[in-house]
Design a protein around this motif. Structure first.
Motif, PDB file in Angstrom:
ATOM      1  N   SER B  49       0.720  -1.215  -0.041  1.00 50.94           N
ATOM      2  CA  SER B  49      -0.050   0.132   0.065  1.00 50.94           C
ATOM      3  C   SER B  49       0.869   1.199   0.136  1.00 50.94           C
ATOM      4  O   SER B  49       0.493   2.270  -0.214  1.00 50.94           O
ATOM      5  CB  SER B  49      -1.049  -0.032   1.178  1.00 50.94           C
ATOM      6  N   GLU B  50       2.281   1.094   0.222  1.00 50.60           N
ATOM      7  CA  GLU B  50       2.929   2.406   0.370  1.00 50.60           C
ATOM      8  C   GLU B  50       3.416   2.722  -0.928  1.00 50.60           C
ATOM      9  O   GLU B  50       4.277   3.608  -1.011  1.00 50.60           O
ATOM     10  CB  GLU B  50       4.118   2.059   1.442  1.00 50.60           C
ATOM     11  N   GLU B  51       3.218   1.831  -1.844  1.00 49.74           N
ATOM     12  CA  GLU B  51       3.739   2.083  -3.352  1.00 49.74           C
ATOM     13  C   GLU B  51       3.500   3.476  -3.889  1.00 49.74           C
ATOM     14  O   GLU B  51       4.172   4.312  -4.478  1.00 49.74           O
ATOM     15  CB  GLU B  51       3.167   1.126  -4.251  1.00 49.74           C
ATOM     16  N   THR B  52       2.152   3.788  -3.487  1.00 46.69           N
ATOM     17  CA  THR B  52       1.786   5.544  -4.014  1.00 46.69           C
ATOM     18  C   THR B  52       1.114   6.051  -2.719  1.00 46.69           C
ATOM     19  O   THR B  52       0.550   5.554  -2.048  1.00 46.69           O
ATOM     20  CB  THR B  52       0.932   5.285  -5.374  1.00 46.69           C
ATOM     21  N   LYS B  53       1.359   7.468  -3.042  1.00 46.58           N
ATOM     22  CA  LYS B  53       0.593   8.259  -2.006  1.00 46.58           C
ATOM     23  C   LYS B  53      -1.113   7.767  -2.158  1.00 46.58           C
ATOM     24  O   LYS B  53      -1.448   7.761  -0.937  1.00 46.58           O
ATOM     25  CB  LYS B  53       0.573   9.760  -2.291  1.00 46.58           C
ATOM     26  N   LYS B  54      -1.473   7.765  -3.195  1.00 41.61           N
ATOM     27  CA  LYS B  54      -2.900   7.536  -2.999  1.00 41.61           C
ATOM     28  C   LYS B  54      -3.327   6.238  -2.631  1.00 41.61           C
ATOM     29  O   LYS B  54      -4.160   6.189  -1.751  1.00 41.61           O
ATOM     30  CB  LYS B  54      -3.370   7.240  -4.847  1.00 41.61           C
ATOM     31  N   SER B  55      -2.554   5.130  -2.864  1.00 41.38           N
ATOM     32  CA  SER B  55      -2.882   3.790  -2.288  1.00 41.38           C
ATOM     33  C   SER B  55      -2.707   4.018  -0.997  1.00 41.38           C
ATOM     34  O   SER B  55      -3.446   3.479   0.223  1.00 41.38           O
ATOM     35  CB  SER B  55      -2.293   2.738  -2.964  1.00 41.38           C
ATOM     36  N   LEU B  56      -1.420   4.662  -0.266  1.00 42.67           N
ATOM     37  CA  LEU B  56      -1.396   4.694   1.199  1.00 42.67           C
ATOM     38  C   LEU B  56      -2.544   5.576   1.855  1.00 42.67           C
ATOM     39  O   LEU B  56      -3.059   5.203   2.982  1.00 42.67           O
ATOM     40  CB  LEU B  56      -0.087   5.279   1.424  1.00 42.67           C
ATOM     41  N   MET B  57      -2.855   6.734   1.402  1.00 46.53           N
ATOM     42  CA  MET B  57      -4.001   7.462   1.799  1.00 46.53           C
ATOM     43  C   MET B  57      -5.296   6.605   1.903  1.00 46.53           C
ATOM     44  O   MET B  57      -5.959   6.587   2.791  1.00 46.53           O
ATOM     45  CB  MET B  57      -4.240   8.673   0.862  1.00 46.53           C
ATOM     46  N   LYS B  91       9.633  10.534   4.448  1.00 45.83           N
ATOM     47  CA  LYS B  91      10.413  10.762   3.371  1.00 45.83           C
ATOM     48  C   LYS B  91       9.821  11.663   2.556  1.00 45.83           C
ATOM     49  O   LYS B  91      10.228  12.685   1.731  1.00 45.83           O
ATOM     50  CB  LYS B  91      10.819   9.619   2.606  1.00 45.83           C
ATOM     51  N   ASN B  92       8.542  11.770   2.292  1.00 48.08           N
ATOM     52  CA  ASN B  92       7.785  12.442   1.470  1.00 48.08           C
ATOM     53  C   ASN B  92       6.856  13.438   2.138  1.00 48.08           C
ATOM     54  O   ASN B  92       5.722  13.111   2.767  1.00 48.08           O
ATOM     55  CB  ASN B  92       6.738  11.737   0.667  1.00 48.08           C
ATOM     56  N   PRO B  93       7.227  14.571   2.720  1.00 46.18           N
ATOM     57  CA  PRO B  93       6.413  15.366   3.858  1.00 46.18           C
ATOM     58  C   PRO B  93       5.132  15.507   3.349  1.00 46.18           C
ATOM     59  O   PRO B  93       4.019  15.588   4.598  1.00 46.18           O
ATOM     60  CB  PRO B  93       7.162  16.773   3.802  1.00 46.18           C
ATOM     61  N   ASP B  94       4.556  15.581   2.105  1.00 45.31           N
ATOM     62  CA  ASP B  94       3.349  15.825   1.661  1.00 45.31           C
ATOM     63  C   ASP B  94       2.186  14.730   2.006  1.00 45.31           C
ATOM     64  O   ASP B  94       1.252  14.865   2.358  1.00 45.31           O
ATOM     65  CB  ASP B  94       2.997  16.390   0.430  1.00 45.31           C
ATOM     66  N   TRP B  95       3.012  13.460   2.078  1.00 41.55           N
ATOM     67  CA  TRP B  95       2.315  12.254   2.235  1.00 41.55           C
ATOM     68  C   TRP B  95       1.843  12.379   3.784  1.00 41.55           C
ATOM     69  O   TRP B  95       0.819  11.826   4.130  1.00 41.55           O
ATOM     70  CB  TRP B  95       3.099  11.005   2.213  1.00 41.55           C
ATOM     71  N   GLY B  96       2.757  12.492   4.770  1.00 36.81           N
ATOM     72  CA  GLY B  96       2.647  12.615   6.061  1.00 36.81           C
ATOM     73  C   GLY B  96       1.560  13.830   6.233  1.00 36.81           C
ATOM     74  O   GLY B  96       0.632  13.418   7.154  1.00 36.81           O
TER      75      GLY B  96
END
Ligand code: B12
Lengths: 245, 457
Positions: B49-57, B91-96
């Motif tokens: 699920s961490e592959e993309t921001k969309k799937s992780l969200m 690592k990707n501040p926008d994801w967090g």
């Protein structure tokens, strides 16, 4: 106060370890070398080895002193008499002694083979890897330690450069272990075949055996026998059968 | 920086779950330590699920919703959710940041609809590598700070971290049963690094008017504890791990001296000591974190908690629902029992049951039992002249307590280890300066990459 003695059982006390017996050598100086390694006496190992080197050939000190002692340490650990730290301290002492012998010989002992170790990209949980490194070195392997958080490309490049007998990976997170099948796929695509032993808390037998080259490493102690098999030419399929079958 | 020189409580007996001297309010009508225990649910995304921001969200959206829904379904008054970052989120501040924002939105929806109280802790991953880079000026630090900002800006109420300063030394020392390295790596270097990190975290929290939460000695004392393992493991001696915990407490205290307000991080098993010294509310995890790891204090560790957590559970289906729902349920009923005890005036009775269930199960549980935790805390504040002195005092006190209590049974091996630790501790130099010099010359030789400048030395 109520009697709480039945609330839990201290199984650790029931199974107290037996006596520590130490292998003996007829030669007094070699005996001292062995005792220093078994006791992990890092402070005195250099002097003791130097004493032994006055009488014995370095190769004899290595074979009959250092290596024999390390075998003894492995046995003590297997039997539950030694804990991990005793083993690591002994291997530190053994490595220090080896260093002295190699200097005297003027060249390094021939290593049994090369192993590359790394911790997965994005993962800084490297304790398991460090233990694996220590045990492999103490058992006579040359370890190329790539460290932690190692990009897939770096692992591939190192394998091409050093041509190791075996490569290992450690991952403690399910979201970083996914680097392992990427590495395995890349190697396959480039026509490189070698045993890729993967271990670490997150990594399961099921996951590692889901891709080619992968062999699951449960305990760090398995690394030296696995490396021995790899050096002797056992294929990854055979190793998987043997260790994960 | 004000150092603690007195205990927040007059005695261990004053400490109880649900109440802290300095409660913390944040989130949606959420108060920690104000006479009530809340669950803190920590969901963990599935691999892939961490592959993309969309799937992780999307993964987080499901997990958080499942937890909130179960909490409402079962009538739980409130819930804190921890976003314990996987490294991709830091690592990707926008994801967090976006995941924090999305979680806030969900919590607000449920709050508006049903009035369920809630809050968010964001635990930013510390990806710095002390033996490989300059940890005071590196990309991982830069990204972590950015992610603290994006999290705070978007909805995190509590900023936390599991910082790793001194880990290159403690990793070497723990597997060698080397108490000097433990004292140096954790007590001295770890504390110095926390001073550096927490100054920055507190600044960010203040800028966004959120709460600087806390830190934990996960990177060090938990390594020792997990390696010590269960009763049959032969990795790290249990007595050694228990002393390491006391050293870890002296280190973790630094966050609160730098201005963190709690609630502390759940995996800090040193938190009973921290609560005794600071009066700050604490999060703990015990039997409810069996999904993540086993420990020998599953009940005892709840005895002074203000938040009760599950450490981390991977998102999956179970017969009773998804794991976030199931663990919310387990946590929720545990705290309902504690809150009932508080309401019926039976809190001290329940606390005694929790403590006595595990106190003598292992030296580790023994050291963090409130009575002993209090004494270790007292040794810290009585010797709070520098990081070294207080950490050494904590270690000596813990070792003495274990050796002195006849009911704390030890194997001969474990007892010998502890006696040796005590002898070593008593042989170390009196001054911090001499100790640092001694350690520098020892560890420079054996730990490639060890760099004093990382610690402002
Ligand atoms: C200590 C620890 C840390 C320390 C690491 C210190 C260090 N130097 O490694 C610190 C604090 C830095 C840390 C950080 C984080 N952690 Co952490 N950590 C742990 C903990 C508590 C113990 C791990 C450990 O050291 N075990 C002891 C070692 C020796 O075991 P091991 O590596 O598995 O090795 C043994 C075997 O597996 C085997 N082995 C290993 N490799 C190999 C290789 C070969 C060839 C062979 C044969 C055998 C073998 O041999 C060893 C023993 O014999 C675990 C809890 C747990 N349940 O595991 C969490 C845990 C691994 N962490 C976790 C998380 C989420 C994190 C963070 C993301 C948290 C955060 N937001 O800050 C960060 C990650 C940062 C990053 N980028 O990596 C999660 C991972 C969840 C998951 N499955 O994905 C865990 C499981 C905790 C949890 N939440 O449940 N952590």
């Amino acid at each position: 106060m109520a009697d709480l003695s039945s609330v839990f059982v201290r199984y650790d006390l029931k199974k107290e370890a037996g006596e520590k017996t130490v292998a003996v050598s007829k030669d007094e100086l070699l005996q001292k070398v062995m005792t220093a390694v078994v006791d992990g006496d890092e402070d005195n190992i250099v002097d003791i080895v130097n004493q032994a080197l006055k009488v014995h050939d370095p190769l004899v000190v290595i074979r009959e002193g250092l290596v024999k002692a390390m075998n003894e340490v492995s046995r003590l650990w297997d039997e539950g008499i030694y804990y991990l730290p005793q083993t690591i301290i002994s291997s530190d002492a053994m490595m220090a002694g080896l260093d002295v012998c190699e200097k005297k010989m003027g060249h390094s002992m021939e290593k049994k083979g090369i192993v590359i170790t790394h911790t997965a990209e994005g993962d800084i949980h490297d304790l398991g890897q460090q233990i694996v490194n220590a045990l492999l070195r103490a058992n006579g392997f040359e370890v190329i330690d790539l460290g932690k958080d190692v990009p897939v490309d770096d692992v591939i490049n190192a394998i091409k450069q050093y041509k190791p007998a075996m490569v290992t990976g450690t991952a403690l997170m399910t979201t970083t272990m996914t680097a392992f099948n990427k590495i395995a796929n890349r190697l396959k695509r480039e026509g490189i075949e070698l045993p890729f032993v993967c271990g670490g808390g997150a990594v399961s037998l099921e996951y590692v055996t889901s891709f080619d080259l992968g062999i699951w490493g449960k305990e760090a102690q398995q690394a030296p026998p696995m490396a021995t098999d790899a050096v002797s030419g056992l294929s990854w399929e055979h190793m998987r059968d043997k260790y994960n079958g | 920086m004000a150092k603690y020189t007195a205990m927040a409580y007059k005695s261990a007996d004053e400490m109880i779950f649900g109440t802290a001297k300095y409660p913390v309010k944040y989130g949606r009508n959420f108060e920690v330590g104000g006479g009530f225990v809340y669950p803190e649910l920590v969901p963990h995304p599935r691999p892939g699920s961490e592959e993309t921001k969309k799937s992780l969200m999307r993964e987080y959206e499901r997990m958080v919703n499942d937890a909130l829904e179960r909490a409402v379904t079962l009538g739980f008054p409130g819930l804190q959710i921890e976003l314990e970052h996987i490294w991709q989120m830091t690592k990707n501040p926008d994801w967090g940041g976006d995941i924090a924002g999305q979680t806030r939105k969900l919590q607000e929806d449920w709050y508006k609809k049903y009035g369920i109280k809630s809050a968010i802790r964001a635990t930013i991953a510390d990806n710095r590598k002390p033996d490989q880079e300059n940890i005071r000026n590196c990309r991982s630090l830069e990204l972590a700070l950015k992610t603290f900002e994006s999290s705070a800006a978007n909805g995190a109420d509590n900023l936390s971290m599991e910082s790793v300063g001194g880990k290159e030394i403690s990793d070497y020392a723990i597997v060698r049963q080397d108490i000097r390295g433990v004292l140096f790596g954790i007590g001295v270097l770890g504390s110095r690094d926390m001073e550096f990190m927490w100054k920055k975290i507190v600044e960010i929290a203040n800028k966004y008017k959120v709460t600087p939460g806390g830190d934990t000695n996960c990177a060090q004392a938990n390594v020792a504890m997990f390696m010590a393992g269960g009763l049959l493991d032969k990795s790290v001696p249990h007595t050694f791990a228990a002393v390491t915990r006391a050293v870890g407490a002296a280190r973790t205290l630094t966050a609160y001296e730098m201005g963190a307000k709690g609630p502390t991080k759940d995996c800090g098993y040193e938190n009973p000591i921290i609560k005794a010294i600071t009066g700050i509310p604490v999060a703990q995890e015990g039997k409810t974190c069996a999904c993540a790891h086993a420990d020998l204090q599953g009940n005892l560790i709840a005895s002074v908690c203000d938040l009760w957590s599950n450490e981390a559970v991977e998102y999956h289906d179970m017969f009773g629902g998804t794991t976030p729902a199931v663990f919310t349920e387990i946590l929720g009923y545990d705290v309902a029992l504690m809150n009932t005890a508080i309401a019926m005036g039976k809190a001290k009775d329940l606390q005694a049951l929790l403590i006595n269930s595990d106190k003598y199960r292992d030296p580790h549980s023994f050291v963090v039992a409130p009575e002993n935790a209090y004494q270790v805390g007292k040794a810290i504040v009585d010797n709070n002249t520098d990081y070294y002195s207080r950490a050494k005092a904590a270690a000596i006190k813990a070792a003495q307590l274990i050796l002195a209590d006849e009911k704390m049974l030890l194997s001969n091996f474990e007892r010998e280890v502890l006696q040796k630790v005590l002898r070593d501790l008593e042989s170390f130099p009196a001054s911090e300066k001499d100790f640092i010099e001694q350690c520098t010359s020892i560890y420079k030789k054996v730990i490639p990459g060890f760099n004093l400048a990382n610690y402002g030395l």
